[in-house]
Design a protein around this motif. Structure first.
Motif, PDB file in Angstrom:
ATOM      1  N   ILE A   1     -57.492 -38.796 -40.773  1.00 37.19           N
ATOM      2  CA  ILE A   1     -57.332 -37.131 -41.095  1.00 37.19           C
ATOM      3  C   ILE A   1     -55.624 -36.994 -41.420  1.00 37.19           C
ATOM      4  CG2 ILE A   1     -57.334 -35.406 -39.982  1.00 37.19           C
ATOM      5  CD1 ILE A   1     -59.358 -36.180 -37.628  1.00 37.19           C
ATOM      6  N   LEU A   2     -55.182 -36.907 -41.191  1.00 31.88           N
ATOM      7  CA  LEU A   2     -53.608 -36.455 -41.654  1.00 31.88           C
ATOM      8  C   LEU A   2     -53.214 -37.170 -43.152  1.00 31.88           C
ATOM      9  CD1 LEU A   2     -50.816 -37.173 -38.289  1.00 31.88           C
ATOM     10  CD2 LEU A   2     -51.904 -35.258 -39.021  1.00 31.88           C
ATOM     11  N   ASP A   3     -53.664 -38.567 -43.097  1.00 36.00           N
ATOM     12  CA  ASP A   3     -54.194 -38.684 -44.516  1.00 36.00           C
ATOM     13  C   ASP A   3     -54.848 -37.899 -45.348  1.00 36.00           C
ATOM     14  OD1 ASP A   3     -51.418 -40.645 -44.738  1.00 36.00           O
ATOM     15  OD2 ASP A   3     -53.415 -42.670 -43.491  1.00 36.00           O
ATOM     16  N   GLN A   4     -55.882 -37.764 -45.472  1.00 37.90           N
ATOM     17  CA  GLN A   4     -56.723 -37.222 -46.027  1.00 37.90           C
ATOM     18  C   GLN A   4     -56.948 -36.070 -46.462  1.00 37.90           C
ATOM     19  OE1 GLN A   4     -58.692 -37.442 -47.496  1.00 37.90           O
ATOM     20  NE2 GLN A   4     -59.147 -39.634 -47.057  1.00 37.90           N
ATOM     21  N   LEU A   5     -55.886 -35.053 -45.102  1.00 40.32           N
ATOM     22  CA  LEU A   5     -55.326 -33.831 -45.231  1.00 40.32           C
ATOM     23  C   LEU A   5     -53.894 -33.600 -46.200  1.00 40.32           C
ATOM     24  CD1 LEU A   5     -55.464 -32.027 -41.334  1.00 40.32           C
ATOM     25  CD2 LEU A   5     -56.288 -31.233 -43.531  1.00 40.32           C
ATOM     26  N   ASP A   6     -53.304 -34.873 -46.206  1.00 44.96           N
ATOM     27  CA  ASP A   6     -52.273 -35.292 -47.853  1.00 44.96           C
ATOM     28  C   ASP A   6     -52.699 -35.278 -48.626  1.00 44.96           C
ATOM     29  OD1 ASP A   6     -50.444 -34.498 -45.554  1.00 44.96           O
ATOM     30  OD2 ASP A   6     -49.652 -36.545 -45.452  1.00 44.96           O
ATOM     31  N   ALA A   7     -53.938 -35.600 -48.927  1.00 42.79           N
ATOM     32  CA  ALA A   7     -54.104 -36.469 -50.010  1.00 42.79           C
ATOM     33  C   ALA A   7     -55.359 -34.874 -50.908  1.00 42.79           C
ATOM     34  CB  ALA A   7     -55.907 -36.597 -50.179  1.00 42.79           C
ATOM     35  N   ALA A   8     -55.540 -33.822 -49.520  1.00 40.96           N
ATOM     36  CA  ALA A   8     -56.093 -32.414 -50.036  1.00 40.96           C
ATOM     37  C   ALA A   8     -55.583 -31.518 -50.191  1.00 40.96           C
ATOM     38  CB  ALA A   8     -57.686 -31.812 -48.311  1.00 40.96           C
ATOM     39  N   ARG A   9     -53.695 -31.560 -49.964  1.00 45.25           N
ATOM     40  CA  ARG A   9     -52.687 -30.673 -50.244  1.00 45.25           C
ATOM     41  C   ARG A   9     -52.627 -31.129 -51.666  1.00 45.25           C
ATOM     42  NH1 ARG A   9     -51.901 -25.965 -49.257  1.00 45.25           N
ATOM     43  NH2 ARG A   9     -51.944 -26.329 -51.867  1.00 45.25           N
ATOM     44  N   ARG A  10     -52.241 -32.784 -51.819  1.00 49.76           N
ATOM     45  CA  ARG A  10     -52.427 -33.212 -53.077  1.00 49.76           C
ATOM     46  C   ARG A  10     -53.197 -32.799 -54.154  1.00 49.76           C
ATOM     47  NH1 ARG A  10     -51.770 -38.882 -54.813  1.00 49.76           N
ATOM     48  NH2 ARG A  10     -50.989 -37.903 -56.131  1.00 49.76           N
ATOM     49  N   GLU A  11     -54.756 -32.500 -54.091  1.00 45.11           N
ATOM     50  CA  GLU A  11     -55.815 -31.664 -55.774  1.00 45.11           C
ATOM     51  C   GLU A  11     -55.302 -30.411 -55.396  1.00 45.11           C
ATOM     52  OE1 GLU A  11     -59.164 -33.528 -53.448  1.00 45.11           O
ATOM     53  OE2 GLU A  11     -58.352 -35.615 -54.199  1.00 45.11           O
ATOM     54  N   LEU A  12     -55.064 -29.968 -54.635  1.00 46.56           N
ATOM     55  CA  LEU A  12     -55.064 -27.929 -54.377  1.00 46.56           C
ATOM     56  C   LEU A  12     -53.827 -27.877 -55.170  1.00 46.56           C
ATOM     57  CD1 LEU A  12     -55.774 -27.216 -50.982  1.00 46.56           C
ATOM     58  CD2 LEU A  12     -57.127 -26.694 -52.982  1.00 46.56           C
ATOM     59  N   ASP A  13     -52.828 -28.795 -55.027  1.00 45.58           N
ATOM     60  CA  ASP A  13     -51.720 -28.784 -55.805  1.00 45.58           C
ATOM     61  C   ASP A  13     -51.487 -28.994 -57.736  1.00 45.58           C
ATOM     62  OD1 ASP A  13     -50.296 -27.334 -53.799  1.00 45.58           O
ATOM     63  OD2 ASP A  13     -48.872 -29.522 -53.478  1.00 45.58           O
ATOM     64  N   ASP A  14     -52.677 -30.193 -57.508  1.00 45.07           N
ATOM     65  CA  ASP A  14     -52.768 -30.034 -59.036  1.00 45.07           C
ATOM     66  C   ASP A  14     -53.888 -29.411 -59.678  1.00 45.07           C
ATOM     67  OD1 ASP A  14     -51.375 -32.472 -58.252  1.00 45.07           O
ATOM     68  OD2 ASP A  14     -53.418 -34.042 -57.789  1.00 45.07           O
ATOM     69  N   ALA A  15     -54.737 -28.354 -58.926  1.00 44.04           N
ATOM     70  CA  ALA A  15     -55.161 -27.393 -59.313  1.00 44.04           C
ATOM     71  C   ALA A  15     -55.025 -27.021 -60.148  1.00 44.04           C
ATOM     72  CB  ALA A  15     -56.526 -27.011 -58.652  1.00 44.04           C
ATOM     73  N   ALA A  16     -53.509 -26.270 -58.964  1.00 42.02           N
ATOM     74  CA  ALA A  16     -53.443 -25.039 -59.167  1.00 42.02           C
ATOM     75  C   ALA A  16     -51.773 -25.575 -61.288  1.00 42.02           C
ATOM     76  CB  ALA A  16     -51.907 -24.521 -58.141  1.00 42.02           C
ATOM     77  N   ALA A  17     -51.514 -26.706 -60.477  1.00 40.26           N
ATOM     78  CA  ALA A  17     -50.706 -27.192 -61.790  1.00 40.26           C
ATOM     79  C   ALA A  17     -50.673 -28.622 -62.136  1.00 40.26           C
ATOM     80  CB  ALA A  17     -49.444 -27.084 -60.696  1.00 40.26           C
ATOM     81  N   PRO A  18     -51.696 -28.755 -63.451  1.00 32.65           N
ATOM     82  CA  PRO A  18     -51.638 -30.289 -63.433  1.00 32.65           C
ATOM     83  C   PRO A  18     -51.000 -31.056 -63.686  1.00 32.65           C
ATOM     84  CG  PRO A  18     -53.052 -28.758 -65.227  1.00 32.65           C
ATOM     85  CD  PRO A  18     -51.771 -27.493 -64.187  1.00 32.65           C
ATOM     86  N   LEU A  19     -51.693 -32.167 -63.371  1.00 32.25           N
ATOM     87  CA  LEU A  19     -50.206 -33.721 -62.743  1.00 32.25           C
ATOM     88  C   LEU A  19     -49.566 -33.748 -64.297  1.00 32.25           C
ATOM     89  CD1 LEU A  19     -52.554 -36.344 -61.347  1.00 32.25           C
ATOM     90  CD2 LEU A  19     -50.249 -35.295 -60.767  1.00 32.25           C
ATOM     91  N   ASP A  20     -49.794 -33.413 -65.025  1.00 28.41           N
ATOM     92  CA  ASP A  20     -48.983 -33.966 -66.467  1.00 28.41           C
ATOM     93  C   ASP A  20     -47.455 -34.319 -66.226  1.00 28.41           C
ATOM     94  OD1 ASP A  20     -48.138 -33.292 -69.030  1.00 28.41           O
ATOM     95  OD2 ASP A  20     -47.386 -31.445 -68.446  1.00 28.41           O
ATOM     96  N   GLY A  21     -47.772 -36.142 -65.523  1.00 28.23           N
ATOM     97  CA  GLY A  21     -46.465 -36.422 -65.806  1.00 28.23           C
ATOM     98  C   GLY A  21     -46.540 -36.723 -64.318  1.00 28.23           C
ATOM     99  N   ARG A  22     -46.910 -36.550 -63.222  1.00 26.64           N
ATOM    100  CA  ARG A  22     -46.758 -36.128 -62.111  1.00 26.64           C
ATOM    101  C   ARG A  22     -47.209 -37.736 -60.837  1.00 26.64           C
ATOM    102  NH1 ARG A  22     -48.716 -30.629 -59.367  1.00 26.64           N
ATOM    103  NH2 ARG A  22     -47.999 -32.203 -57.114  1.00 26.64           N
ATOM    104  N   LEU A  23     -46.483 -38.343 -60.206  1.00 25.94           N
ATOM    105  CA  LEU A  23     -47.476 -39.565 -59.108  1.00 25.94           C
ATOM    106  C   LEU A  23     -46.271 -39.474 -58.249  1.00 25.94           C
ATOM    107  CD1 LEU A  23     -47.629 -42.942 -61.191  1.00 25.94           C
ATOM    108  CD2 LEU A  23     -45.700 -43.084 -59.446  1.00 25.94           C
TER     109      LEU A  23
END
Length: 314
Positions: free
Chosen positions: A76-98
């Motif tokens: 559950i906690l890992d999925q929440l972290d992944a969801a947070r990353r996806e939301l951040d990516d939606a607001a600011a495209p990855l463009d080289g983030r890893l």
């Protein structure tokens, strides 16, 4: 149908308590008082309707219900972290983030050098680093929390489930022994396992899922005089002449001035491999990170240890 409706922090509290085996250690790791952490566990037990932990002779131990809930909580906690990353990516495209993960020894020199190289060669790439054990990194890879992970496999380590994970092997160098500069072995170019017999050893200490460097792996009857959680503390004991320790080549380049690294002739030691793990195809940013890691790992592995005279002039 009743649902377990709890705040994710309560699940994190349970995971940390079981990982450390101690309320005190878990409270320190999470930044709470022991009393506040105990209340969180009690709140979670009330919501679950059953005890989740119990105090045992070796610290806090999980009940059967606690073990099962902790396993679910990790996902559950890992999925929440992944969801947070996806939301951040939606607001600011990855463009080289890893997101890169690595076990503690990789964070001493390899990862900092690789990230510094990336910043110089590819300033648009941004790398976030998470330090954790190999087991935790594999879980985070599967959950989408990490893009790449530096893991160690081989003798003395668990047989991890690597199904579906692609590995690129990196140069890892040899396992070494570190001694204080005034130690009887400090001027030796190389030693044998017999030379190490009878020595006091300083070993690592971590969570239940975190393998640590102990005494030399093929040495029998080793006497461990201290088990310490951090590299700095372990090296401090060695520098003071209170014991010796095993160190990977990944850490040999940044040892304190009062500590010397020595190679060990040991045909019985088959060694371990350092690998860069991923799931799926590499992105352009991932390929650049891999290239930087390979370059720096190669440089670290190829770096010859200075001779005894040079060491003592340093």
């Amino acid at each position: 149908m009743a649902y377990l409706n709890v705040h994710p922090q309560l699940l994190q509290a349970l995971r940390t308590v079981l990982d450390t085996g101690s309320l005190t250690a878990a409270a320190e790791r999470l930044g709470f008082t022991q009393s506040a952490l105990s209340k969180q566990i009690a709140t979670l037990e009330t919501a679950a309707g059953t005890p989740l932990v119990r105090r045992g002779p070796r610290g806090v131990e999980p009940t059967e219900a606690g073990t099962r809930l902790a396993a679910r909580a990790a996902t559950i906690l890992d999925q929440l972290d992944a969801a947070r990353r996806e939301l951040d990516d939606a607001a600011a495209p990855l463009d080289g983030r890893l997101a890169l993960g690595g076990f503690p020894a990789t964070a001493m020199e390899l990862v900092p050098r690789a990230i510094a190289r990336l910043r110089a060669d590819h300033p648009s790439i941004r790398v976030g680093f998470l330090e954790s054990s190999t087991l935790v990194q594999i879980r985070r890879l599967r959950a989408g929390r990490l893009d790449l992970a530096l893991i160690a496999v081989g003798e003395g380590l668990p047989e991890y489930d690597l199904t579906g994970i692609e590995l690129d092997r990196l140069p890892a160098g040899r396992l070494l022994v570190a001694v204080g500069r005034r130690h009887r072995l400090a001027r030796a170019d190389r030693v044998t396992v017999d030379d190490l017999a009878g020595e006091d050893w300083v070993a690592g200490r971590g969570g239940r899922s975190e393998p640590q460097f102990g005494a030399w792996p093929t040495l029998t009857g080793a006497r461990v005089v201290a088990e310490l959680g951090g590299w700095a503390a372990r090296l401090g004991f060695v520098a003071a002449g209170l014991g010796i320790m095993t160190v990977p080549s990944l850490a040999a380049g940044i040892l304190p001035a009062d500590v010397v690294a020595i190679e060990v002739d040991d045909p019985a030691w088959t060694g371990r491999t350092l690998s860069l793990a991923r799931i799926g195809a590499l992105t352009p940013a991932g390929a650049a990170v891999r290239s930087a890691l390979i370059t720096e790992a190669s440089a670290i592995a190829a770096r010859s240890r200075p001779g005894p005279a040079d060491q003592h002039r340093r």
